[in-house]
Design a protein around this motif. Structure first.
Motif, PDB file in Angstrom:
ATOM      1  N   ILE A  66      39.892  37.612  51.214  1.00 13.24           N
ATOM      2  CA  ILE A  66      40.206  36.420  52.208  1.00 13.24           C
ATOM      3  C   ILE A  66      39.629  37.021  53.628  1.00 13.24           C
ATOM      4  O   ILE A  66      40.237  37.815  53.951  1.00 13.24           O
ATOM      5  N   VAL A  67      38.650  36.558  54.222  1.00 14.71           N
ATOM      6  CA  VAL A  67      38.284  37.006  55.657  1.00 14.71           C
ATOM      7  C   VAL A  67      38.624  35.914  56.561  1.00 14.71           C
ATOM      8  O   VAL A  67      37.695  34.970  56.789  1.00 14.71           O
ATOM      9  N   PHE A  68      39.513  36.161  57.438  1.00 15.47           N
ATOM     10  CA  PHE A  68      39.942  35.063  58.274  1.00 15.47           C
ATOM     11  C   PHE A  68      39.066  34.722  59.553  1.00 15.47           C
ATOM     12  O   PHE A  68      38.785  33.441  59.725  1.00 15.47           O
ATOM     13  N   GLU A  69      38.419  35.850  59.992  1.00 12.94           N
ATOM     14  CA  GLU A  69      37.388  35.486  61.003  1.00 12.94           C
ATOM     15  C   GLU A  69      36.181  34.440  60.694  1.00 12.94           C
ATOM     16  O   GLU A  69      35.679  33.817  61.238  1.00 12.94           O
TER      17      GLU A  69
ATOM     18  N   GLN B  77      42.935  41.315  50.937  1.00 13.35           N
ATOM     19  CA  GLN B  77      42.150  42.122  49.598  1.00 13.35           C
ATOM     20  C   GLN B  77      43.197  41.956  48.656  1.00 13.35           C
ATOM     21  O   GLN B  77      43.870  42.947  48.234  1.00 13.35           O
ATOM     22  N   HIS B  78      43.440  40.689  47.967  1.00 13.27           N
ATOM     23  CA  HIS B  78      44.403  40.514  46.914  1.00 13.27           C
ATOM     24  C   HIS B  78      44.108  40.810  45.553  1.00 13.27           C
ATOM     25  O   HIS B  78      43.047  40.773  45.028  1.00 13.27           O
ATOM     26  N   GLY B  79      45.106  41.527  44.777  1.00 12.83           N
ATOM     27  CA  GLY B  79      44.911  42.029  43.509  1.00 12.83           C
ATOM     28  C   GLY B  79      44.420  43.409  43.209  1.00 12.83           C
ATOM     29  O   GLY B  79      43.496  43.541  42.367  1.00 12.83           O
ATOM     30  N   THR B  80      44.448  44.352  44.181  1.00 16.94           N
ATOM     31  CA  THR B  80      43.864  45.531  44.227  1.00 16.94           C
ATOM     32  C   THR B  80      45.105  46.369  43.558  1.00 16.94           C
ATOM     33  O   THR B  80      46.312  46.342  43.603  1.00 16.94           O
ATOM     34  N   THR B  81      44.547  47.651  43.229  1.00 16.29           N
ATOM     35  CA  THR B  81      45.465  48.671  42.532  1.00 16.29           C
ATOM     36  C   THR B  81      46.417  49.370  43.700  1.00 16.29           C
ATOM     37  O   THR B  81      47.620  49.977  43.107  1.00 16.29           O
ATOM     38  N   ASN B  82      46.038  49.208  45.050  1.00 21.94           N
ATOM     39  CA  ASN B  82      46.536  49.658  45.983  1.00 21.94           C
ATOM     40  C   ASN B  82      47.124  48.759  46.767  1.00 21.94           C
ATOM     41  O   ASN B  82      46.809  48.331  47.812  1.00 21.94           O
ATOM     42  N   THR B  83      48.331  48.271  46.318  1.00 18.82           N
ATOM     43  CA  THR B  83      49.090  46.984  46.895  1.00 18.82           C
ATOM     44  C   THR B  83      49.552  47.405  48.253  1.00 18.82           C
ATOM     45  O   THR B  83      49.485  46.193  49.158  1.00 18.82           O
TER      46      THR B  83
ATOM     47  N   GLY C  64      29.968  34.794  35.464  1.00 22.99           N
ATOM     48  CA  GLY C  64      28.228  35.255  35.427  1.00 22.99           C
ATOM     49  C   GLY C  64      27.991  35.874  36.677  1.00 22.99           C
ATOM     50  O   GLY C  64      26.737  35.809  36.621  1.00 22.99           O
ATOM     51  N   VAL C  65      28.606  36.411  37.472  1.00 24.54           N
ATOM     52  CA  VAL C  65      27.922  37.067  38.730  1.00 24.54           C
ATOM     53  C   VAL C  65      28.744  38.539  38.833  1.00 24.54           C
ATOM     54  O   VAL C  65      29.831  39.004  38.494  1.00 24.54           O
ATOM     55  N   ASN C  66      27.914  39.278  39.480  1.00 19.09           N
ATOM     56  CA  ASN C  66      28.751  40.767  39.536  1.00 19.09           C
ATOM     57  C   ASN C  66      28.989  40.834  41.005  1.00 19.09           C
ATOM     58  O   ASN C  66      30.192  41.683  41.005  1.00 19.09           O
ATOM     59  N   ASP C  67      28.603  40.500  41.909  1.00 19.87           N
ATOM     60  CA  ASP C  67      29.142  40.563  43.463  1.00 19.87           C
ATOM     61  C   ASP C  67      30.122  39.787  43.718  1.00 19.87           C
ATOM     62  O   ASP C  67      30.491  39.532  44.883  1.00 19.87           O
ATOM     63  N   GLY C  68      30.590  38.717  42.963  1.00 15.99           N
ATOM     64  CA  GLY C  68      31.722  37.633  43.846  1.00 15.99           C
ATOM     65  C   GLY C  68      30.969  36.623  44.334  1.00 15.99           C
ATOM     66  O   GLY C  68      29.806  36.634  44.501  1.00 15.99           O
ATOM     67  N   VAL C  69      31.603  35.278  44.521  1.00 20.13           N
ATOM     68  CA  VAL C  69      31.058  34.243  44.958  1.00 20.13           C
ATOM     69  C   VAL C  69      32.023  34.019  46.072  1.00 20.13           C
ATOM     70  O   VAL C  69      33.420  33.789  45.852  1.00 20.13           O
ATOM     71  N   GLY C  70      31.821  33.587  47.316  1.00 20.67           N
ATOM     72  CA  GLY C  70      32.345  33.325  48.390  1.00 20.67           C
ATOM     73  C   GLY C  70      32.109  31.976  48.867  1.00 20.67           C
ATOM     74  O   GLY C  70      30.905  31.496  48.801  1.00 20.67           O
ATOM     75  N   TYR C  71      33.025  31.092  49.556  1.00 18.41           N
ATOM     76  CA  TYR C  71      32.802  30.061  50.202  1.00 18.41           C
ATOM     77  C   TYR C  71      33.524  30.043  51.507  1.00 18.41           C
ATOM     78  O   TYR C  71      34.324  30.384  51.599  1.00 18.41           O
ATOM     79  N   LYS C  72      32.627  29.462  52.559  1.00 21.39           N
ATOM     80  CA  LYS C  72      33.272  29.249  53.703  1.00 21.39           C
ATOM     81  C   LYS C  72      34.050  27.981  53.641  1.00 21.39           C
ATOM     82  O   LYS C  72      33.651  26.848  53.324  1.00 21.39           O
TER      83      LYS C  72
ATOM     84  N   THR D 278      36.415  32.685  55.200  1.00 26.33           N
ATOM     85  CA  THR D 278      35.750  32.758  53.662  1.00 26.33           C
ATOM     86  C   THR D 278      36.636  33.278  52.492  1.00 26.33           C
ATOM     87  O   THR D 278      37.590  34.217  53.093  1.00 26.33           O
ATOM     88  N   ILE D 279      36.374  32.650  51.683  1.00 30.25           N
ATOM     89  CA  ILE D 279      37.255  32.989  50.408  1.00 30.25           C
ATOM     90  C   ILE D 279      36.499  33.682  49.316  1.00 30.25           C
ATOM     91  O   ILE D 279      35.427  32.936  48.976  1.00 30.25           O
ATOM     92  N   ILE D 280      36.495  34.863  48.536  1.00 30.77           N
ATOM     93  CA  ILE D 280      35.572  35.378  47.769  1.00 30.77           C
ATOM     94  C   ILE D 280      36.385  35.704  46.456  1.00 30.77           C
ATOM     95  O   ILE D 280      37.540  36.171  46.739  1.00 30.77           O
ATOM     96  N   LYS D 281      35.951  35.110  45.493  1.00 34.63           N
ATOM     97  CA  LYS D 281      36.426  35.448  44.236  1.00 34.63           C
ATOM     98  C   LYS D 281      35.653  36.472  43.463  1.00 34.63           C
ATOM     99  O   LYS D 281      34.340  36.299  43.373  1.00 34.63           O
ATOM    100  N   ASN D 282      35.957  37.704  43.499  1.00 32.78           N
ATOM    101  CA  ASN D 282      35.326  39.079  43.094  1.00 32.78           C
ATOM    102  C   ASN D 282      35.037  39.051  41.898  1.00 32.78           C
ATOM    103  O   ASN D 282      34.464  39.973  41.356  1.00 32.78           O
TER     104      ASN D 282
END
Length: 137
Positions: free
Chosen positions: A9-12, A50-56, A23-31, A15-19
């Motif tokens: 999630i990029v507040f500036e 960056q939600h759902g990382t191994t380094n919480t 069917g995609v490798n690079d993720g899909v983002g929507y403004k 944009t929210i990106i589902k990584n």
């Protein structure tokens, strides 16, 4: 910022990106053009998530010198507030893609000059499946 999270999630950029989009490798983002959502006071010092990382401990990045922290420690509410916005935008995209994917069919075949018509809804459903009516991450 942590890498390889499930959601970015990029507040500036609003944009929210589902990584891990299907069917995609690079993720899909929507403004997401929803100022009332982005301008909530709980987000005022958030730069990116960056939600759902191994380094919480590195999931939430702040605008000021506040150390990065986990999503849970940032006390921002459930992550579904972001995934629901993404799902709504993605459903709209799926529906738009379906609506715009109409074939021209020669009818009747072999006529000179050729005569074309848009495929019927039942022909389109047989080819593509039903028009999407819901989407949930």
């Amino acid at each position: 910022m942590a890498a390889n999270g499930n959601w970015t999630i990029v507040f500036e950029d609003k944009t929210i990106i589902k990584n891990f989009a299907e069917g995609v490798n690079d993720g899909v983002g929507y403004k997401i053009d929803d100022d009332a959502f982005w301008n909530q006071s709980k987000f005022s010092n958030i730069w990116a998530i960056q939600h759902g990382t191994t380094n919480t401990s590195d999931e939430v990045e702040h605008r000021d010198e506040t150390p990065h922290c986990s999503y849970a420690d940032a006390n921002l509410g459930d992550v579904s507030q972001f995934s629901n916005k993404w799902d709504a935008s993605h459903l709209s995209k799926l529906q738009s893609d379906w609506d715009e994917n109409t074939l021209l069919i020669e009818d009747p075949e072999g006529q000179e000059p050729p005569v074309f018509r848009d495929e019927t809804e039942s022909e389109k459903i047989a080819r593509l499946g039903a028009r999407p009516t819901s989407y949930s991450s």
